[in-house]
Design a protein around this motif. Structure first.
Motif, short mmCIF file in Angstrom:
data_model
loop_
_atom_site.label_atom_id
_atom_site.label_comp_id
_atom_site.label_asym_id
_atom_site.label_seq_id
_atom_site.Cartn_x
_atom_site.Cartn_y
_atom_site.Cartn_z
N LEU A 42 40.65 45.32 43.65
CA LEU A 42 39.66 44.29 42.64
C LEU A 42 38.47 44.76 42.48
O LEU A 42 37.70 45.29 43.44
N GLU A 43 38.14 44.54 41.29
CA GLU A 43 36.47 44.83 40.98
C GLU A 43 35.56 43.79 41.65
O GLU A 43 35.92 42.87 41.91
N GLU A 44 34.49 44.42 42.10
CA GLU A 44 33.46 43.82 43.07
C GLU A 44 33.14 42.32 42.27
O GLU A 44 32.97 41.34 42.89
N GLU A 45 33.06 42.19 41.04
CA GLU A 45 32.75 41.05 40.33
C GLU A 45 33.68 39.87 40.18
O GLU A 45 33.42 38.67 40.07
N ILE A 46 35.05 40.04 40.46
CA ILE A 46 35.97 38.96 40.68
C ILE A 46 36.57 38.91 42.10
O ILE A 46 37.07 37.81 42.33
N ARG A 47 36.15 39.83 42.96
CA ARG A 47 36.33 39.70 44.36
C ARG A 47 35.64 38.72 45.02
O ARG A 47 34.45 38.71 45.04
N ALA A 48 36.22 37.83 45.94
CA ALA A 48 35.40 36.60 46.72
C ALA A 48 34.83 37.49 47.97
O ALA A 48 35.21 38.60 48.32
N PRO A 49 33.41 37.00 48.05
CA PRO A 49 32.72 37.55 49.11
C PRO A 49 33.72 37.46 50.59
O PRO A 49 34.30 36.51 50.54
N LYS A 50 33.47 38.32 51.35
CA LYS A 50 34.21 38.41 52.51
C LYS A 50 34.11 37.19 53.47
O LYS A 50 35.20 36.39 53.76
N ASP A 51 33.02 36.61 53.58
CA ASP A 51 32.90 35.29 54.31
C ASP A 51 33.71 34.18 53.60
O ASP A 51 34.46 33.24 54.36
N LEU A 52 33.54 34.07 52.29
CA LEU A 52 34.23 33.05 51.49
C LEU A 52 35.78 33.45 51.68
O LEU A 52 36.71 32.37 51.72
N TYR A 53 36.26 34.58 51.66
CA TYR A 53 37.66 34.92 51.57
C TYR A 53 38.12 34.64 53.12
O TYR A 53 39.26 33.68 53.05
N GLU A 54 37.28 34.81 54.12
CA GLU A 54 37.93 34.26 55.38
C GLU A 54 37.89 32.81 55.64
O GLU A 54 38.77 32.40 56.18
N LYS A 55 36.83 32.21 54.92
CA LYS A 55 36.97 30.75 55.08
C LYS A 55 38.18 30.11 54.47
O LYS A 55 38.93 29.22 54.81
N ARG A 56 38.52 30.63 53.20
CA ARG A 56 39.82 30.21 52.64
C ARG A 56 41.03 30.62 53.47
O ARG A 56 41.92 29.80 53.54
N LEU A 57 41.21 31.68 53.96
CA LEU A 57 42.41 32.16 54.89
C LEU A 57 42.32 31.32 55.99
O LEU A 57 43.53 30.72 56.51
N THR A 58 41.17 30.75 56.77
CA THR A 58 41.24 29.87 57.72
C THR A 58 41.76 28.59 57.41
O THR A 58 42.59 27.98 58.17
N CYS A 59 41.34 28.16 56.22
CA CYS A 59 41.91 26.78 55.83
C CYS A 59 43.45 26.84 55.49
O CYS A 59 44.14 26.04 55.94
N CYS A 60 43.74 28.19 54.73
CA CYS A 60 45.37 28.12 54.53
C CYS A 60 46.07 28.38 56.07
O CYS A 60 47.23 27.61 55.98
N LYS A 61 45.52 28.84 56.93
CA LYS A 61 46.34 29.01 58.11
C LYS A 61 46.51 27.57 58.96
O LYS A 61 47.57 27.57 59.60
N SER A 62 45.81 26.86 58.65
CA SER A 62 45.87 25.45 59.27
C SER A 62 46.77 24.64 58.32
O SER A 62 47.08 23.52 58.71
N CYS A 63 47.28 25.05 57.15
CA CYS A 63 47.88 24.22 56.27
C CYS A 63 49.26 24.22 56.69
O CYS A 63 50.00 25.17 56.77
N ASP A 64 50.01 22.87 56.65
CA ASP A 64 51.44 22.78 56.96
C ASP A 64 52.29 23.56 55.89
O ASP A 64 53.56 23.72 55.91
N LEU A 65 51.67 23.88 54.57
CA LEU A 65 52.50 24.54 53.47
C LEU A 65 52.57 25.72 53.54
O LEU A 65 53.17 26.48 52.86
N LEU A 66 51.57 26.76 54.58
CA LEU A 66 51.84 28.06 54.78
C LEU A 66 53.24 28.68 55.41
O LEU A 66 53.64 27.91 56.48
N LEU A 67 53.98 29.35 54.86
CA LEU A 67 55.10 29.98 55.35
C LEU A 67 55.37 31.42 54.97
O LEU A 67 55.48 31.92 53.91
#
Length: 94
Positions: A42-67
């Protein structure tokens, strides 16, 4: 008779599918490697910064909708959705 043992992440001895894991935490199949190659490309201007990406994934991992790396609500691969800075969770969790 097959014994089904559920692990802390919802994985059973029978299917070895982790219900609460992201793709990178599961087996190294070609599909998962392709997804991560796409994210890396992905081009840098559209890719989420690493810290934001990790924060989002942490949220998803705690979600009951993740399978198995997918959101059961919208059908996306959460790692791909989280990688693009303008994307949002369809349920406004991030």
């Amino acid at each position: 008779m097959t014994e089904y043992v559920t692990t802390e992440h919802g994985m059973t001895a029978h299917d070895r599918t982790c219900r609460r894991c992201l793709l990178y935490e599961m087996a190294e199949s070609a599909e998962y490697r392709n997804l991560y190659a796409y994210i890396e490309g992905l081009e840098e201007e559209i890719r989420a910064p690493k810290d934001l990406y990790e924060k989002r994934l942490t949220c998803c991992k705690s979600c009951d909708l993740l399978l198995s790396g997918m959101c059961r609500a919208c059908g996306c691969f959460v790692e791909l959705r989280a990688a693009i800075v303008t994307n949002r969770c369809p349920y406004e969790k991030w």
